[in-house]
Design a protein around this motif. Structure first.
Motif, PDB file in Angstrom:
ATOM      1  N   VAL A  37      -0.919   9.158  -5.190  1.00 14.33           N
ATOM      2  CA  VAL A  37      -1.874   8.042  -5.173  1.00 14.33           C
ATOM      3  C   VAL A  37      -3.210   8.390  -5.841  1.00 14.33           C
ATOM      4  O   VAL A  37      -3.989   7.499  -6.149  1.00 14.33           O
ATOM      5  CB  VAL A  37      -2.119   7.472  -3.747  1.00 14.33           C
ATOM      6  N   TYR A  38      -3.463   9.684  -6.088  1.00  9.39           N
ATOM      7  CA  TYR A  38      -4.709  10.080  -6.774  1.00  9.39           C
ATOM      8  C   TYR A  38      -4.465  10.447  -8.245  1.00  9.39           C
ATOM      9  O   TYR A  38      -5.256  11.180  -8.833  1.00  9.39           O
ATOM     10  CB  TYR A  38      -5.361  11.265  -6.035  1.00  9.39           C
TER      11      TYR A  38
ATOM     12  N   SER B 277      -4.887   1.541  -4.442  1.00 13.01           N
ATOM     13  CA  SER B 277      -6.074   1.688  -3.582  1.00 13.01           C
ATOM     14  C   SER B 277      -7.150   2.526  -4.243  1.00 13.01           C
ATOM     15  O   SER B 277      -8.302   2.112  -4.340  1.00 13.01           O
ATOM     16  CB  SER B 277      -5.682   2.354  -2.253  1.00 13.01           C
ATOM     17  N   LYS B 278      -6.776   3.728  -4.682  1.00 14.29           N
ATOM     18  CA  LYS B 278      -7.773   4.664  -5.205  1.00 14.29           C
ATOM     19  C   LYS B 278      -8.001   4.440  -6.701  1.00 14.29           C
ATOM     20  O   LYS B 278      -9.117   4.532  -7.180  1.00 14.29           O
ATOM     21  CB  LYS B 278      -7.321   6.114  -4.974  1.00 14.29           C
TER      22      LYS B 278
ATOM     23  N   ASP C 251       3.700  12.153  -3.290  1.00 16.05           N
ATOM     24  CA  ASP C 251       2.598  11.201  -3.089  1.00 16.05           C
ATOM     25  C   ASP C 251       1.586  11.415  -4.213  1.00 16.05           C
ATOM     26  O   ASP C 251       0.909  12.432  -4.256  1.00 16.05           O
ATOM     27  CB  ASP C 251       1.998  11.461  -1.700  1.00 16.05           C
TER      28      ASP C 251
ATOM     29  N   TYR D 188      -2.580  15.043   4.313  1.00 16.70           N
ATOM     30  CA  TYR D 188      -3.215  13.756   4.603  1.00 16.70           C
ATOM     31  C   TYR D 188      -2.897  13.412   6.057  1.00 16.70           C
ATOM     32  O   TYR D 188      -1.745  13.534   6.497  1.00 16.70           O
ATOM     33  CB  TYR D 188      -2.680  12.707   3.625  1.00 16.70           C
TER      34      TYR D 188
ATOM     35  N   GLY E 225       0.811  -1.220   0.000  1.00 15.26           N
ATOM     36  CA  GLY E 225       0.000   0.000   0.000  1.00 15.26           C
ATOM     37  C   GLY E 225       0.842   1.267   0.000  1.00 15.26           C
ATOM     38  O   GLY E 225       2.074   1.240   0.198  1.00 15.26           O
ATOM     39  N   GLY E 226       0.153   2.384  -0.241  1.00 16.41           N
ATOM     40  CA  GLY E 226       0.816   3.683  -0.302  1.00 16.41           C
ATOM     41  C   GLY E 226       1.315   4.137   1.062  1.00 16.41           C
ATOM     42  O   GLY E 226       2.369   4.784   1.161  1.00 16.41           O
ATOM     43  N   GLN E 227       0.573   3.803   2.125  1.00 11.39           N
ATOM     44  CA  GLN E 227       1.000   4.247   3.458  1.00 11.39           C
ATOM     45  C   GLN E 227       2.355   3.654   3.800  1.00 11.39           C
ATOM     46  O   GLN E 227       3.251   4.354   4.298  1.00 11.39           O
ATOM     47  CB  GLN E 227      -0.058   3.859   4.506  1.00 11.39           C
TER      48      GLN E 227
ATOM     49  N   ASN F  35       1.801  16.300  -2.142  1.00 12.76           N
ATOM     50  CA  ASN F  35       0.721  15.396  -2.555  1.00 12.76           C
ATOM     51  C   ASN F  35      -0.191  16.101  -3.553  1.00 12.76           C
ATOM     52  O   ASN F  35      -0.921  17.006  -3.194  1.00 12.76           O
ATOM     53  CB  ASN F  35      -0.055  14.967  -1.285  1.00 12.76           C
TER      54      ASN F  35
ATOM     55  N   ARG G  51      -3.966  -3.806  -0.176  1.00 10.10           N
ATOM     56  CA  ARG G  51      -2.697  -3.263   0.312  1.00 10.10           C
ATOM     57  C   ARG G  51      -1.586  -3.449  -0.727  1.00 10.10           C
ATOM     58  O   ARG G  51      -0.668  -4.254  -0.547  1.00 10.10           O
ATOM     59  CB  ARG G  51      -2.282  -3.895   1.669  1.00 10.10           C
TER      60      ARG G  51
ATOM     61  N   SER H 248      -0.095   3.848  -5.612  1.00  6.53           N
ATOM     62  CA  SER H 248      -0.945   2.861  -4.952  1.00  6.53           C
ATOM     63  C   SER H 248      -2.070   2.444  -5.879  1.00  6.53           C
ATOM     64  O   SER H 248      -2.504   3.217  -6.723  1.00  6.53           O
ATOM     65  CB  SER H 248      -1.519   3.480  -3.682  1.00  6.53           C
TER      66      SER H 248
ATOM     67  N   ASN I 148      -5.127  15.315  -1.184  1.00  4.78           N
ATOM     68  CA  ASN I 148      -6.075  14.993  -0.127  1.00  4.78           C
ATOM     69  C   ASN I 148      -5.618  15.839   1.065  1.00  4.78           C
ATOM     70  O   ASN I 148      -4.466  15.699   1.472  1.00  4.78           O
ATOM     71  CB  ASN I 148      -5.993  13.496   0.215  1.00  4.78           C
TER      72      ASN I 148
END
Ligand code: PLP
Length: 393
Positions: free
Chosen positions: A205-206, A235-236, A203, A126, A100-102, A171, A244, A233, A175
């Protein structure tokens, strides 16, 4: 016996801004019908064909230890995707697969910071950022972006903090604000990084949720590939939050560092998840657009509702699954408004203050319920704000 301070100090102490969320969850557990616009999770689940591929991979025996930097086919696919989208030549040696990104955010900071190093980040942020930096034993320093600049950070606000700092975390798409950094913003940031020899952790991730303009990866700017770590990631972009799966794209020596870190922490990502991620990536941009579409549509619905009133202000969001709304005309803080909205209308949103002081007087609305419920919630939110503002006068 005393548990470690290392973990207790991840939290900043005091209010962490999640009270509204926790209260909403409690109300739901007690049977209240709450419209949940808090966290960034799709209202759809991972697509069936992706799950079928995961099942195929697991049944095919990909259930043992997987290669720690990631399976070569997935690393190649991500390298090809990055090369195609940014023009920066990227190979599997630049890619590390993470849970995952986290985890990628934490690992990236571990790879470039030593104990006590100063790590910069932008406010609003975030929610996990400051804790992630403290977890990497760094000294986090927030730099405010201004609401009056639609939360595009200014290079001249970052520069005074850059001397002596080691890294900067950004980011975009952002977010919580939904703001997409312009080329000018990113070039200013790149100049500060080069001048002060900062690592840039970007970051992204979007990156597939763009409603206007284009996403620019700062790794593609001149002289930045050697000092940028990009966090990605599934995820999104592919509605795979629970799988993950994410990655870091970085210079080769950083990837080697990350492999050594993962050997002593995560020991990689399950092979059947990686195979399903590869399958999902192979579905191409049309699949990513399909997953992003509900947010694009709801953003349109929200803009129509917001245009018909003049109490709630909107931060122009060009990307991501959130809207940042200015509720200061109601006389309440973001937190006060979010609490009152939950009590009066059973609608849960995040107070802007949960994402740093720069977003005070705002709320973040996640566009994560079906269109009808979303429209109804936005209408109720606006008339509630109108009532409060009338009382305030
Ligand atoms: N970065 C940002 C800006 C996010 O909003 C999130 C999740 O909401 C993450 C990173 C972490 O995503 P994940 O660990 O699910 O890949």
């Amino acid at each position: 016996m005393q548990a470690s301070n290392r973990i207790s100090t991840l939290l900043s102490g005091g209010s962490d801004g999640w009270e509204v969320f926790n209260r909403a969850r409690q109300m739901m557990a007690e049977g209240t019908d709450v419209t949940e616009l808090t966290i960034g999770e799709h209202d759809i689940r991972t697509a069936a064909p992706v799950l079928q591929d995961m099942h195929r991979a697991a049944m095919g025996g990909h259930t043992g230890y997987a290669s720690i930097p990631g399976i070569p086919t997935l690393r190649d696919a991500i390298a090809a995707r990055v090369t195609a989208r940014t023009g920066v030549p990227t190979t599997r040696e630049n890619v590390m697969i993470t849970p995952g990104g986290q985890s990628a955010l934490f690992a990236s900071h571990m790879a470039v910071l030593d104990h006590g190093d100063t790590a910069l980040y932008i406010d609003p942020y975030y929610a996990t950022y400051p804790g992630t930096l403290r977890g990497a034993s760094a000294k986090p320093v927030a730099i405010k972006a201004r609401a009056s600049d639609a939360f595009q950070p200014r290079a001249q606000d970052i520069a005074p903090y850059a001397a002596g700092a080691k890294s900067l975390l950004i980011n975009s798409p952002n977010n919580p604000t939904g703001v997409v950094y312009s080329r000018e913003t990113l070039e200013g940031i790149a100049d500060v990084c080069k001048e002060h020899d900062l690592w840039l952790i970007s970051d992204e991730v979007y990156d597939t949720q763009i409603w206007e303009g284009a996403h620019i990866s700062p790794r593609a700017l001149e002289g930045m590939a050697e000092r940028t770590l990009v966090v990605g990631s599934m995820s999104k972009s592919h509605a795979m939050t629970g799988s993950r799966i994410g990655w870091v794209v970085a210079p080769e020596p950083i990837i080697e560092h990350l492999v050594n870190l993962a050997t002593h922490t995560t020991y990689g990502v399950p092979g059947f998840i990686q195979e399903a991620a590869l399958f999902a990536l192979e579905q191409g941009e049309a699949f990513e657009a399909e997953i992003a579409e509900p947010f694009r549509r709801r953003r349109g619905l929200a803009y129509d509702i917001l245009a018909a009133q003049n109490v709630v202000g909107v931060v122009p969001n060009a990307g991501a699954m959130y809207m940042m709304l200015d509720v200061s005309a109601t006389g309440l803080s973001g937190e006060g408004f979010a609490n009152a909205l939950l009590d009066t209308h059973q609608i849960a949103v995040m107070p802007g203050e949960s994402f740093g002081s720069a977003a005070a007087g705002h709320i973040r609305v996640a566009m994560t319920v079906d269109d009808t419920a979303f429209e109804a919630a936005l209408n109720a939110l606006c008339s509630f704000a109108q009532t409060l503002a009338t009382k305030e006068k």
